[in-house]
Design an enzyme around this catalytic site. Structure first.
Site, PDB file in Angstrom:
ATOM      1  N   ASP A 150      50.254  45.977  31.237  1.00 37.84           N
ATOM      2  CA  ASP A 150      49.999  47.267  31.762  1.00 37.84           C
ATOM      3  C   ASP A 150      51.223  47.686  32.694  1.00 37.84           C
ATOM      4  O   ASP A 150      51.624  48.834  32.715  1.00 37.84           O
ATOM      5  CB  ASP A 150      48.907  47.513  32.522  1.00 37.84           C
ATOM      6  CG  ASP A 150      48.175  46.315  33.533  1.00 37.84           C
ATOM      7  OD1 ASP A 150      49.262  45.402  33.690  1.00 37.84           O
ATOM      8  OD2 ASP A 150      47.425  46.486  34.060  1.00 37.84           O
ATOM      9  N   LYS A 210      40.355  38.854  36.276  1.00 36.64           N
ATOM     10  CA  LYS A 210      39.529  40.120  36.388  1.00 36.64           C
ATOM     11  C   LYS A 210      37.933  39.780  36.058  1.00 36.64           C
ATOM     12  O   LYS A 210      37.564  38.825  36.123  1.00 36.64           O
ATOM     13  CB  LYS A 210      39.982  41.464  35.953  1.00 36.64           C
ATOM     14  CG  LYS A 210      41.336  41.570  36.703  1.00 36.64           C
ATOM     15  CD  LYS A 210      42.014  42.782  36.141  1.00 36.64           C
ATOM     16  CE  LYS A 210      43.003  42.446  34.763  1.00 36.64           C
ATOM     17  NZ  LYS A 210      43.972  43.526  34.544  1.00 36.64           N
TER      18      LYS A 210
HETATM   19  C1  BGC Z   1      46.732  40.568  35.249  1.00 35.92           C
HETATM   20  C2  BGC Z   1      47.984  41.220  34.932  1.00 35.92           C
HETATM   21  C3  BGC Z   1      47.870  42.490  35.101  1.00 35.92           C
HETATM   22  C4  BGC Z   1      47.125  42.964  36.372  1.00 35.92           C
HETATM   23  C5  BGC Z   1      46.887  44.370  36.488  1.00 35.92           C
HETATM   24  C6  BGC Z   1      46.091  40.900  36.626  1.00 35.92           C
HETATM   25  O1  BGC Z   1      44.790  40.165  36.779  1.00 35.92           O
HETATM   26  O2  BGC Z   1      47.074  38.873  35.276  1.00 35.92           O
HETATM   27  O3  BGC Z   1      48.455  40.951  33.660  1.00 35.92           O
HETATM   28  O4  BGC Z   1      48.885  43.175  34.982  1.00 35.92           O
HETATM   29  O5  BGC Z   1      45.850  42.203  36.593  1.00 35.92           O
HETATM   30  O6  BGC Z   1      45.915  44.906  35.709  1.00 35.92           O
END
Ligand code: BGC
Length: 471
Positions: free
Chosen positions: A211, A175
């Site tokens: 999460d 992200k």
């Molecule tokens: C992360 C996950 C997370 C998901 C939703 C992804 O980019 O790798 O660990 O659960 O985003 O937030």
């Protein structure tokens, strides 16, 4: 798998006055339409990647991490006391206090903080964890908690290798975070170190969860048949209850445990090339322009951080071909991420025409034609249907794999929350692809953070049980 061969099933249609233009746009957009054959190929690929990810010595590496969370128990309603939770994953970070009393509804108090970019992206991890500790202090001070000793559940929404309930080693950032030196480090230790550096808080990090896990746990506190946690927000991922006997790579002792939560980390599905057959030129551009190129293939196909950018890339192509806005390219339209998933959600709403006009005005197009609006709405619909379909393929696979009588899927995340059609599209697609399974999709709002608080309570309970049997 029973996939309708009726290609009109939720497949948006574009109707324009100008039929030649209609045909040209349809041709460009057709790459984003998933045919029954592609759907089947994605489902087969997902299922074999899951199996590989659970193996002890897989013949080839899976792109699915299939991480054991070490959470063998769901809430039993007897959790008691005050717990803190932290929820870190997007640009908004939350500190939460959860008050649990058996037989009563949990009470919670939440405060949001914004993580500044210079902390999210940088060379060193300490500023991030010091910032988190500072926010905890601020929250405790405001809520008159500084004198209290509180266990904390840390919801850390990034891929981790979990070695125990309170050890989470970061595999990679995703992200909008990128602090390379933290990769390979235990997020719990880094947070505990930051708390120690301050020395003025009596807070003990007892559990770290993803999460999705928090959402499943929160869901299970509301619906006893909850067995899947899904995040459909900035990023996308899911976890589910897996039979321990199927987790071949789990060498440790696990007496008496029948099922455990597995964090799939499906955002990275396809990072080993197994989804290349379905990636369009637009997906490749979105990836190339992203913060962490060549990673998180699946997530970049539709998740909130990328959906708007995907639409913008198609818009740019249509503008270039003079099929939109008379070929005029505004400065705003040239800006990376100027078009967002929120825009897509607004345009997909009932007053989509009006919203589309307003949004286009902010993007430098004060006067547009009806065809321009129809095309923009069509792009939002096509990319949304593709996103909902892709998530549903994986959820249908999970339901078919678990074969439980009834499964509640607990869902949290801004895309699911704000998009007016995802819920219905997913409900229909899953019913079509897993016709024998009974399920419901339920919103577990703020599930991730509150779930982390509940996990802290479960961790304390497990510790107390262990202590009892040792005495
Ligand atoms: C992360 C996950 C997370 C998901 C939703 C992804 O980019 O790798 O660990 O659960 O985003 O937030």
């Amino acid at each position: 798998m029973n996939i309708s061969t009726n290609s009109n099933f939720h497949s948006p249609r574009l109707i324009l006055e100008d039929k030649r233009k209609e045909e040209s746009v349809n041709q460009i957009v057709s790459a984003l339409v998933l045919t029954p054959e592609l759907i089947k190929q994605i489902q087969d690929t997902f299922e074999s990647e899951m199996e590989l990810g659970l193996m002890q010595n897989p013949p080839k590496a899976s792109s699915l991490q299939m991480e054991n969370t070490f959470i063998p128990e769901l809430p039993n309603g007897k959790e008691d006391g005050d717990f803190l939770a932290l929820d870190l994953g997007g640009t908004n970070f939350r500190v939460i206090l959860i008050r649990l009393k058996p037989g009563h509804q949990a009470e919670s108090y939440v405060q949001y903080y914004t993580v500044p970019e210079f902390i999210r992206i940088g060379d060193h991890g300490e500023p991030l964890f010091d910032f988190l500790a500072e926010c905890i202090h601020d929250f405790m001070k405001k809520n008159d908690l500084l004198e209290k000793h509180l266990p904390l559940g840390f919801c850390f929404s990034f891929p981790m290798v979990q070695k125990a309930l309170d050890i989470g080693v970061l595999v990679t950032w995703t992200k909008s975070f990128n602090i390379p030196s933290v990769v390979g480090e235990d997020a719990v230790k880094m947070l505990n170190d930051a708390l120690e550096r301050r020395g003025d808080l009596q807070v003990n990090v007892v559990a770290v969860v993803n999460d999705t896990t928090g959402t499943l746990i929160k869901g299970a506190s509301l619906y006893p048949d909850c067995a899947i946690g899904l995040i459909l927000g900035t990023g996308c991922n899911a976890c589910y209850l897996e039979k321990v006997e199927r987790i071949k790579k789990w060498d440790g002792e696990h007496p008496g445990i029948d099922e455990v939560i597995v964090d799939i980390e499906w955002g990275a599905f396809g990072d080993n090339g197994v989804l290349d057959f379905m990636k369009t030129e637009f997906d490749k551009i979105v990836d190339n322009n992203s913060l962490l190129v060549s990673s998180f293939t699946f997530e970049k196909l539709f998740a909130g951080k990328y959906l708007g950018e995907l639409v913008r890339q198609i818009l740019l192509c249509l503008i270039d071909d003079k099929l939109l806005f008379r070929g005029k390219l505004s400065n705003m339209m040239m800006t990376h991420n100027a078009f967002t998933a929120e825009h897509v959600s607004e345009i997909e709403s009932q007053d989509g025409d009006l919203k589309a006009r307003e949004i286009l005005e902010t993007l430098g197009y004060p006067s547009v034609t009806d065809d321009d609006i129809a095309i923009l709405r069509h792009l939002c619909a096509v990319t949304s249907v593709r996103g909902a379909r892709i998530v549903s393929i994986c959820l249908a696979s999970l339901l078919n794999r678990m074969k439980k009588e009834f499964v509640t899927v607990a869902i949290d995340g801004s895309l699911y929350n704000k998009h007016p059609k995802f819920h219905q599209l997913m409900t229909d697609f899953i019913a079509e692809m897993a016709p024998e399974r009974k399920f419901k999709l339920m919103l577990a709002e703020d599930g991730s953070g509150k779930g982390a608080g509940l996990v802290a309570a479960i961790a304390e309970r497990l510790k107390a049980q262990k202590h009892k049997t040792e005495v």
